[in-house]
Write a protein that holds these residues in place. Structure first.
Motif, PDB file in Angstrom:
ATOM      1  N   CYS A 111     -41.021 -17.835 -21.119  1.00 46.79           N
ATOM      2  CA  CYS A 111     -40.097 -18.430 -20.159  1.00 46.79           C
ATOM      3  C   CYS A 111     -40.055 -17.559 -18.908  1.00 46.79           C
ATOM      4  N   GLU A 116     -35.555 -16.261 -14.871  1.00 48.77           N
ATOM      5  CA  GLU A 116     -34.292 -16.993 -14.683  1.00 48.77           C
ATOM      6  C   GLU A 116     -33.921 -17.756 -15.950  1.00 48.77           C
ATOM      7  N   GLU A 117     -34.939 -18.307 -16.622  1.00 48.19           N
ATOM      8  CA  GLU A 117     -34.690 -19.047 -17.857  1.00 48.19           C
ATOM      9  C   GLU A 117     -34.185 -18.107 -18.957  1.00 48.19           C
ATOM     10  N   LYS A 118     -34.780 -16.922 -19.014  1.00 47.70           N
ATOM     11  CA  LYS A 118     -34.343 -15.934 -20.000  1.00 47.70           C
ATOM     12  C   LYS A 118     -32.889 -15.534 -19.753  1.00 47.70           C
ATOM     13  N   GLN A 162     -30.608 -17.361 -18.279  1.00 55.41           N
ATOM     14  CA  GLN A 162     -29.760 -18.508 -18.621  1.00 55.41           C
ATOM     15  C   GLN A 162     -29.569 -18.611 -20.137  1.00 55.41           C
TER      16      GLN A 162
END
Length: 123
Positions: free
Chosen positions: A22, A25-27, A29
């Motif tokens: 990922c 930013e995804e991590k 989130q």
């Protein structure tokens, strides 16, 4: 008595791991989402992947906030009742009962009710 290989249950630590690719930013989130429900990122992803419903701890925090606000309203109502019913004690203490005092208290109660209403809307 010694356990045989049939009786030993496998643990997750000894099992193969799963890699998820990922973006940073995804991590972040995923980490925030996990923290919001009181889980580690690993436990959160495992629960989501297994199709379990994720229950938020925020709801219980909001309920706690509502209990505190409700207690404040009870204390303010009790104070107002005291002021309206026991003029003799107020006079003995040197306090004067004025319409302005009651109006100020009512405004404070209304403000507390507004806070409570906002908390209910969040639920």
């Amino acid at each position: 008595m010694r356990k045989t290989d049939d009786q030993i249950r496998p643990t997750r630590k000894g099992s193969p791991h799963l890699t998820v690719y990922c973006l940073p930013e995804e991590k972040e989130q995923i980490g925030r989402n996990a923290k919001n429900v009181g889980l580690s990122a690993s436990a959160y992803l495992l629960n989501v992947g297994m199709g379990y419903e994720i229950k938020s701890t925020l709801d219980s925090q909001l309920v706690g906030d509502l209990v505190k606000v409700n207690a404040d309203l009870g204390r303010l109502g009790g104070l107002l009742k005291l002021w309206l019913t026991d003029d003799k004690k107020l006079a003995a203490a040197g306090s004067t009962f004025t319409e302005g005092t009651v109006r100020a208290l009512l405004k404070r109660i209304e403000g507390t009710q507004a806070v409570m209403f906002e908390s209910v809307k969040k639920l």
